[in-house]
Design a protein around this motif. Structure first.
Motif, PDB file in Angstrom:
ATOM      1  N   PRO A  69       0.834  -1.205   0.000  1.00 39.54           N
ATOM      2  CA  PRO A  69       0.000   0.000   0.000  1.00 39.54           C
ATOM      3  C   PRO A  69       0.867   1.252   0.000  1.00 39.54           C
ATOM      4  CG  PRO A  69      -0.355  -1.304   1.996  1.00 39.54           C
ATOM      5  CD  PRO A  69       0.729  -1.955   1.223  1.00 39.54           C
ATOM      6  N   ARG A  70       0.223   2.369  -0.218  1.00 39.07           N
ATOM      7  CA  ARG A  70       0.943   3.639  -0.331  1.00 39.07           C
ATOM      8  C   ARG A  70       1.411   4.187   1.011  1.00 39.07           C
ATOM      9  NH1 ARG A  70      -3.267   4.249  -4.321  1.00 39.07           N
ATOM     10  NH2 ARG A  70      -2.299   4.272  -6.362  1.00 39.07           N
ATOM     11  N   GLN A  71       0.728   3.833   2.082  1.00 47.17           N
ATOM     12  CA  GLN A  71       1.058   4.422   3.382  1.00 47.17           C
ATOM     13  C   GLN A  71       1.774   3.417   4.274  1.00 47.17           C
ATOM     14  OE1 GLN A  71      -2.934   5.384   4.508  1.00 47.17           O
ATOM     15  NE2 GLN A  71      -2.729   7.506   3.817  1.00 47.17           N
ATOM     16  N   LYS A  72       2.799   3.882   4.985  1.00 46.05           N
ATOM     17  CA  LYS A  72       3.552   3.026   5.905  1.00 46.05           C
ATOM     18  C   LYS A  72       2.641   2.432   6.972  1.00 46.05           C
ATOM     19  CE  LYS A  72       8.078   5.192   5.582  1.00 46.05           C
ATOM     20  NZ  LYS A  72       9.187   5.783   6.327  1.00 46.05           N
ATOM     21  N   GLU A  73       1.685   3.224   7.435  1.00 43.53           N
ATOM     22  CA  GLU A  73       0.780   2.768   8.486  1.00 43.53           C
ATOM     23  C   GLU A  73      -0.036   1.573   8.006  1.00 43.53           C
ATOM     24  OE1 GLU A  73       1.134   5.969   7.595  1.00 43.53           O
ATOM     25  OE2 GLU A  73       2.153   6.713   9.376  1.00 43.53           O
ATOM     26  N   ALA A  74      -0.429   1.586   6.737  1.00 41.29           N
ATOM     27  CA  ALA A  74      -1.207   0.483   6.173  1.00 41.29           C
ATOM     28  C   ALA A  74      -0.381  -0.796   6.140  1.00 41.29           C
ATOM     29  CB  ALA A  74      -1.699   0.838   4.775  1.00 41.29           C
ATOM     30  N   VAL A  75       0.905  -0.656   5.863  1.00 36.06           N
ATOM     31  CA  VAL A  75       1.797  -1.819   5.883  1.00 36.06           C
ATOM     32  C   VAL A  75       1.875  -2.355   7.307  1.00 36.06           C
ATOM     33  CG1 VAL A  75       4.166  -2.618   5.518  1.00 36.06           C
ATOM     34  CG2 VAL A  75       3.115  -1.079   3.872  1.00 36.06           C
ATOM     35  N   GLY A  76       1.959  -1.467   8.286  1.00 35.69           N
ATOM     36  CA  GLY A  76       1.984  -1.883   9.691  1.00 35.69           C
ATOM     37  C   GLY A  76       0.752  -2.675  10.070  1.00 35.69           C
ATOM     38  N   VAL A  77      -0.409  -2.231   9.607  1.00 32.51           N
ATOM     39  CA  VAL A  77      -1.660  -2.944   9.885  1.00 32.51           C
ATOM     40  C   VAL A  77      -1.620  -4.322   9.231  1.00 32.51           C
ATOM     41  CG1 VAL A  77      -4.166  -2.930   9.540  1.00 32.51           C
ATOM     42  CG2 VAL A  77      -2.989  -0.819  10.133  1.00 32.51           C
ATOM     43  N   ALA A  78      -1.147  -4.383   7.993  1.00 27.41           N
ATOM     44  CA  ALA A  78      -1.064  -5.668   7.279  1.00 27.41           C
ATOM     45  C   ALA A  78      -0.102  -6.616   7.998  1.00 27.41           C
ATOM     46  CB  ALA A  78      -0.617  -5.438   5.835  1.00 27.41           C
ATOM     47  N   ILE A  79       1.030  -6.089   8.438  1.00 31.19           N
ATOM     48  CA  ILE A  79       2.019  -6.927   9.128  1.00 31.19           C
ATOM     49  C   ILE A  79       1.457  -7.433  10.446  1.00 31.19           C
ATOM     50  CG2 ILE A  79       4.268  -6.894  10.276  1.00 31.19           C
ATOM     51  CD1 ILE A  79       5.215  -5.037   7.974  1.00 31.19           C
ATOM     52  N   GLU A  80       0.752  -6.576  11.165  1.00 27.01           N
ATOM     53  CA  GLU A  80       0.120  -7.014  12.418  1.00 27.01           C
ATOM     54  C   GLU A  80      -0.824  -8.177  12.136  1.00 27.01           C
ATOM     55  OE1 GLU A  80      -3.298  -5.808  15.584  1.00 27.01           O
ATOM     56  OE2 GLU A  80      -2.653  -4.292  14.148  1.00 27.01           O
ATOM     57  N   GLU A  81      -1.623  -8.042  11.109  1.00 25.74           N
ATOM     58  CA  GLU A  81      -2.576  -9.084  10.727  1.00 25.74           C
ATOM     59  C   GLU A  81      -1.842 -10.391  10.372  1.00 25.74           C
ATOM     60  OE1 GLU A  81      -6.752  -9.918   9.497  1.00 25.74           O
ATOM     61  OE2 GLU A  81      -5.935  -8.087  10.346  1.00 25.74           O
ATOM     62  N   ILE A  82      -0.767 -10.279   9.631  1.00 23.51           N
ATOM     63  CA  ILE A  82       0.014 -11.460   9.241  1.00 23.51           C
ATOM     64  C   ILE A  82       0.595 -12.140  10.483  1.00 23.51           C
ATOM     65  CG2 ILE A  82       2.118 -12.202   8.053  1.00 23.51           C
ATOM     66  CD1 ILE A  82       1.464  -9.879   6.002  1.00 23.51           C
ATOM     67  N   PHE A  83       1.173 -11.347  11.385  1.00 23.81           N
ATOM     68  CA  PHE A  83       1.726 -11.925  12.611  1.00 23.81           C
ATOM     69  C   PHE A  83       0.648 -12.652  13.412  1.00 23.81           C
ATOM     70  CE2 PHE A  83       5.581  -8.838  13.113  1.00 23.81           C
ATOM     71  CZ  PHE A  83       6.264  -9.533  12.143  1.00 23.81           C
ATOM     72  N   GLN A  84      -0.550 -12.074  13.466  1.00 23.08           N
ATOM     73  CA  GLN A  84      -1.639 -12.728  14.196  1.00 23.08           C
ATOM     74  C   GLN A  84      -1.982 -14.073  13.573  1.00 23.08           C
ATOM     75  OE1 GLN A  84      -4.771  -9.783  14.224  1.00 23.08           O
ATOM     76  NE2 GLN A  84      -4.022  -8.856  16.097  1.00 23.08           N
ATOM     77  N   HIS A  85      -2.033 -14.127  12.248  1.00 26.76           N
ATOM     78  CA  HIS A  85      -2.329 -15.388  11.568  1.00 26.76           C
ATOM     79  C   HIS A  85      -1.222 -16.420  11.809  1.00 26.76           C
ATOM     80  CE1 HIS A  85      -5.995 -14.434   9.378  1.00 26.76           C
ATOM     81  NE2 HIS A  85      -5.468 -13.278   8.999  1.00 26.76           N
ATOM     82  N   ILE A  86       0.025 -15.984  11.711  1.00 29.35           N
ATOM     83  CA  ILE A  86       1.145 -16.905  11.939  1.00 29.35           C
ATOM     84  C   ILE A  86       1.095 -17.429  13.372  1.00 29.35           C
ATOM     85  CG2 ILE A  86       3.664 -17.119  12.107  1.00 29.35           C
ATOM     86  CD1 ILE A  86       3.865 -15.056   9.811  1.00 29.35           C
ATOM     87  N   PHE A  87       0.848 -16.527  14.314  1.00 25.32           N
ATOM     88  CA  PHE A  87       0.759 -16.931  15.722  1.00 25.32           C
ATOM     89  C   PHE A  87      -0.343 -17.973  15.904  1.00 25.32           C
ATOM     90  CE2 PHE A  87      -0.681 -16.556  20.112  1.00 25.32           C
ATOM     91  CZ  PHE A  87       0.520 -16.670  20.804  1.00 25.32           C
ATOM     92  N   TYR A  88      -1.477 -17.732  15.281  1.00 26.06           N
ATOM     93  CA  TYR A  88      -2.608 -18.660  15.376  1.00 26.06           C
ATOM     94  C   TYR A  88      -2.220 -20.035  14.830  1.00 26.06           C
ATOM     95  CZ  TYR A  88      -7.074 -20.861  14.266  1.00 26.06           C
ATOM     96  OH  TYR A  88      -8.114 -21.742  14.166  1.00 26.06           O
ATOM     97  N   ILE A  89      -1.615 -20.069  13.665  1.00 27.71           N
ATOM     98  CA  ILE A  89      -1.238 -21.345  13.048  1.00 27.71           C
ATOM     99  C   ILE A  89      -0.229 -22.091  13.922  1.00 27.71           C
ATOM    100  CG2 ILE A  89       0.116 -22.325  11.123  1.00 27.71           C
ATOM    101  CD1 ILE A  89      -1.558 -20.583   9.268  1.00 27.71           C
ATOM    102  N   PHE A  90       0.743 -21.366  14.465  1.00 30.66           N
ATOM    103  CA  PHE A  90       1.772 -22.018  15.269  1.00 30.66           C
ATOM    104  C   PHE A  90       1.358 -22.212  16.724  1.00 30.66           C
ATOM    105  CE2 PHE A  90       4.298 -21.204  11.602  1.00 30.66           C
ATOM    106  CZ  PHE A  90       5.236 -22.216  11.605  1.00 30.66           C
ATOM    107  N   SER A  91       0.096 -22.019  17.013  1.00 29.28           N
ATOM    108  CA  SER A  91      -0.430 -22.274  18.352  1.00 29.28           C
ATOM    109  C   SER A  91      -1.349 -23.493  18.352  1.00 29.28           C
ATOM    110  CB  SER A  91      -1.210 -21.057  18.860  1.00 29.28           C
ATOM    111  OG  SER A  91      -0.366 -19.955  18.947  1.00 29.28           O
ATOM    112  N   LYS A  92      -1.371 -24.211  17.255  1.00 27.38           N
ATOM    113  CA  LYS A  92      -2.305 -25.326  17.107  1.00 27.38           C
ATOM    114  C   LYS A  92      -1.577 -26.660  16.994  1.00 27.38           C
ATOM    115  CE  LYS A  92      -5.692 -24.668  14.356  1.00 27.38           C
ATOM    116  NZ  LYS A  92      -6.420 -24.509  13.138  1.00 27.38           N
ATOM    117  N   ASN A  93      -2.183 -27.699  17.371  1.00 24.71           N
ATOM    118  CA  ASN A  93      -1.832 -29.100  17.184  1.00 24.71           C
ATOM    119  C   ASN A  93      -0.431 -29.361  16.616  1.00 24.71           C
ATOM    120  OD1 ASN A  93      -2.072 -31.826  17.070  1.00 24.71           O
ATOM    121  ND2 ASN A  93      -3.907 -31.847  15.811  1.00 24.71           N
TER     122      ASN A  93
END
Length: 184
Positions: A69-93
């Motif tokens: 995206p054009r704004q740094k803040e938007a990248v930060g939001v996307a990265i936060e979302e990605i980290f949450q998904h990775i955390f979720y996947i690596f917290s399972k079975n």
């Protein structure tokens, strides 16, 4: 409460805002360190990619446009979302993953701390900058659901975890690449 008490509270609040703002400004540098550490821990968690798993590789296709995206803040939001998904996947079975437990714990803790820091910064800036939420979030959700379904379909076996670990490595490398671009 007297006027002196109000002044003290105002000073405390303004210094907390300054400290928090400084933390948010240094977040890209911290993020790069966390990513480098996460990549190191991903390597440490498991051994070399098992040869028998090569035939099971899946093309998950990370949606790279969410990191452009054009704004740094938007990248930060996307990265936060990605980290949450990775955390979720690596917290399972993870029972069949046969990974180094200490490295896995450190990996999860690093992601969790980064999510906490990103959330604090994103909440502040979210009112000012809008991430093209729905389209990007849906693309990320679909990408991570593919990985989650793959793990479930393979009953969280060793190869499915190793393939997912390799995919998370690629994902973190893309984030690192984008973070370095934003710095310049």
């Amino acid at each position: 409460m007297n006027a002196f008490g109000f002044i003290q509270i105002a000073l405390l609040l303004s210094s907390a805002t300054i400290i928090s703002s400084l933390q948010c400004n240094h977040l890209p540098l911290q993020r790069r360190k966390v990513i480098e550490n996460s990549l190191r821990l991903l390597d440490k968690m498991g051994k070399k990619f098992p040869q028998q798993c090569l035939r099971e590789k899946m093309p998950f296709r990370f949606p790279t446009q969410v990191l452009q995206p054009r704004q740094k803040e938007a990248v930060g939001v996307a990265i936060e979302e990605i980290f949450q998904h990775i955390f979720y996947i690596f917290s399972k079975n993870l029972t069949l993953a046969a990974w180094d437990g200490t490295a896995l714990d450190q990996f999860q803790n690093g992601l969790y701390l980064q999510i906490e820091q990103l959330e604090a910064c994103v909440i502040k800036k979210h009112t000012q900058h809008h991430w093209s939420k729905e389209v990007s979030r849906l693309k990320l959700k679909k990408y991570f659901q593919k990985i989650d379904c793959f793990l479930k379909d393979k009953q969280h076996d060793l190869c499915s975890w190793e393939i997912s670990r390799a995919e998370m490595r690629r994902c973190l490398q893309l984030i690192d690449k984008m973070t370095r671009k934003l710095k310049n």
